[in-house]
Every structure is written in structure tokens, then in C-alpha cells.
Design an enzyme around this catalytic site. Structure first.
Site, short mmCIF file in Angstrom:
data_model
loop_
_atom_site.label_atom_id
_atom_site.label_comp_id
_atom_site.label_asym_id
_atom_site.label_seq_id
_atom_site.Cartn_x
_atom_site.Cartn_y
_atom_site.Cartn_z
N ARG B 67 -19.31 31.46 -16.47
CA ARG B 67 -20.48 30.91 -15.79
C ARG B 67 -20.70 31.51 -14.40
O ARG B 67 -21.84 31.63 -13.93
CB ARG B 67 -20.37 29.38 -15.69
N GLU B 104 -1.79 21.92 -15.07
CA GLU B 104 -1.09 20.63 -15.16
C GLU B 104 0.11 20.79 -16.10
O GLU B 104 1.21 20.37 -15.80
CB GLU B 104 -2.07 19.57 -15.68
#
Lengths: 184, 184
Positions: B67, B104
Site C-alpha cells: 500500500r 509478537e
């Protein structure tokens, strides 16, 4: 093609790098990273495309990820059109339309948001490379499924020779900034 | 931030769609597809970024796929800068520099061509979203590895609140068109 277009084509062609054996042995990859990192290379390419499509009443530029976005966003702004993402499956967050197309071995798919194109939109489909034409044809199908009209299918590079990408796009207005023959 | 910037920020914010539970349960995804398919949405975003960076002597815009390319290509042209692709591993055809960063669970990497940035380049790093800041920090490292100077790190959206993305980018000039608090 006018004299100045021929000159521009040569200028752009010179800025595309050939990388042998990518993504696999025997493939001569056409690398546009050297074109777009050159200030004039990217600008000239977008201007050239703009001249080609400015009078077609384009309302949306639908570009294929990821390299198509580099040119497509700038082109959309210049033409006063909206920009629509065509992506690999699972990448778009909202409801999508999907098209599956055949590869040499197996299949692949391309997706677009259901509200990316509206009925009556005149759409320029854009990608950096026309090779076999499978992705571009699937993109045309997606636009038509959504009720849009394909006003053009544009590329930076068209590989000519044994791939016959244009044969899949018969009936559409196909244009590429430069043509490069495939080495056999 | 001036009055007109505040107004522009509001206009852009309204065009971003919230998609609940993407890519997984509990995540409120900020969808820019509704921003870029709007003619003014994409143009205003690029102009706003241009005004922010026009006086910084930027020579390259290095954008993160996919994007980031929609805005980054147009911005590079407007600023008279070159455009450089930052990509996921294995996508770039030529020799690359690579940076690994922590997620994470596990790690991810980002790559850039070795000749994308040259010594002395003043680089604007651009992505659509600042969340944890891991990718953007890795992009800064890549630019510096190549001998470039990070002149700015720009985003369309900054998620504020519990993610603390800015903390990873201390010392850099960080700017986002709009800020959206993360719902807990």
C-alpha cells in the site's frame, strides 16, 4: 508511434535492468527498480501513460500489486481518477470479488473489493509486466463482474515472442511503454 | 498544525473505513481502499505529504510494499525524487540488503536492493500504517546500512495508544496524516 514516443521508449528501455536466472534458472527478469529510482524514469513513464489515456474518460485506475501501484497511484491522480487495488487472495480486508486463472502448473487468484468498481466506471487496468496475460485477463473479468467497463489495459513492459500475452487480451485496448523480446 | 491542516486531516480520516476482525478476531483494521478510490482522497493525501517534506531536500522515497507504493510513487514524482522498493524477502530480483525485526510471535524481514540507496541520499521512508513500528525501524536501518540519511518517516495513519510505534522511531522525524486511537 511518433518520433518523440520512439525516443521516450528508448530512454525508458535503457533504464530497465536485466537480471538473469530470477526467479528461477533460465528466466531473464526485467527489473524496473532501476527505472523507478531514476527521477526522470518514473516521471517519464507516468507522463507517457497519461498522454495515452487522458482522453478516454477513465474514472478508475485498477492496479495489480505490488509494482503496478508505483505507477498506478501517480497516474490516477494525474487523470483525476480513483485508485483501486487488485491483490493476491486474503490481503484485502473487506468483502471481495475473486477470479482464478491458470498458471503453467496449477492456478492463482486475484481479488478486488466488491465496492472498488461501480457500474459505469471506465477502468484502466495497470500492471508493470505483460507476460502470459493470465493476471491481466483475470483483472478484466473482475472489473466486468463489478459492472465496470475496461477502457484500457496498460503495462510498462510487454514481453513479446513465445508468451503470446496479447492473445489473452483480444478485444481490449492493450498498450505497453516498451516491448522486450523473450530470449529463448 | 494549521487550521487548514486540521480540516484536511478530518477529510482524510472520514474516508478511511474500519473493518472489524481483520486479519483476526478483535483487530479493527483501518482500510485505506476507500480513501484511495476517492479522487480527492488520494490527491489530498499526496499533496499534504508533499507540503510536509518539500523543503527537506529528499532525493529518494523508499516505500514499503504494497500500500505504501500507491502514495510513494506519486510523492516521489512530485518531489523530484527517485523511488525505492522495500519488499518482503525473496521478491526483489537483484542483490539485496536485509533487516530482520521482531513480531509478537517470531520474526519478519524486509529487503531493499543494494543499489537502491546511495551514500548521501536523503531518504523519506513511507508506509501506509504506523502500528508497532517494527517494519519502519527496520526500513530506517536498511537506509542507514546503505549509507543514506533518513530525512523523515511518513505514514497515512498512526495508531496511537497501546502500540507505542513512535517509541521505536525515537530520533527520527515521524509524521502521519491522521492519528487513530487503538480500541482496547
Amino acid at each position: 508511434m511518433s518520433f518523440s514516443e520512439k525516443e521516450l521508449e528508448k530512454k525508458i528501455l535503457k533504464k530497465i535492468r536485466n537480471v538473469p536466472n530470477f526467479p528461477k534458472e533460465g528466466i531473464q527478469f526485467k527489473d524496473i527498480s532501476t527505472l523507478v529510482k531514476d527521477v526522470d524514469g518514473l516521471k517519464d513513464s507516468v507522463n507517457f501513460l497519461y498522454e495515452k489515456y487522458r482522453d478516454k474518460g477513465i474514472t478508475k485506475v485498477a492496479a495489480i500489486e505490488a509494482r503496478g501501484y508505483i505507477f498506478g497511484g501517480a497516474l490516477a491522480i494525474k487523470m483525476g481518477a480513483g485508485f483501486v487495488m487488485m491483490r493476491k487472495p486474503g490481503k484485502l480486508p473487506y468483502k471481495t470479488l475473486s477470479e482464478t486463472y491458470e498458471l503453467e502448473y496449477g492456478t492463482d487468484s486475484i481479488e478486488m473489493h466488491v465496492d472498488g468498481i461501480e457500474k459505469g466506471d471506465k477502468v484502466l487496468i495497470f500492471d508493470d509486466l505483460l507476460a502470459t496475460g493470465g493476471t491481466a485477463k483475470a483483472a478484466c473479468n473482475l472489473v466486468e463482474k463489478a459492472g465496470g467497463e475496461v477502457a484500457g489495459v496498460g503495462f510498462v513492459i510487454e514481453l513479446t515472442g513465445s508468451l503470446h500475452g496479447r492473445d489473452k487480451l483480444v478485444g481490449y485496448d492493450v498498450f505497453a511503454l516498451v516491448k522486450i523480446p523473450v530470449e529463448e
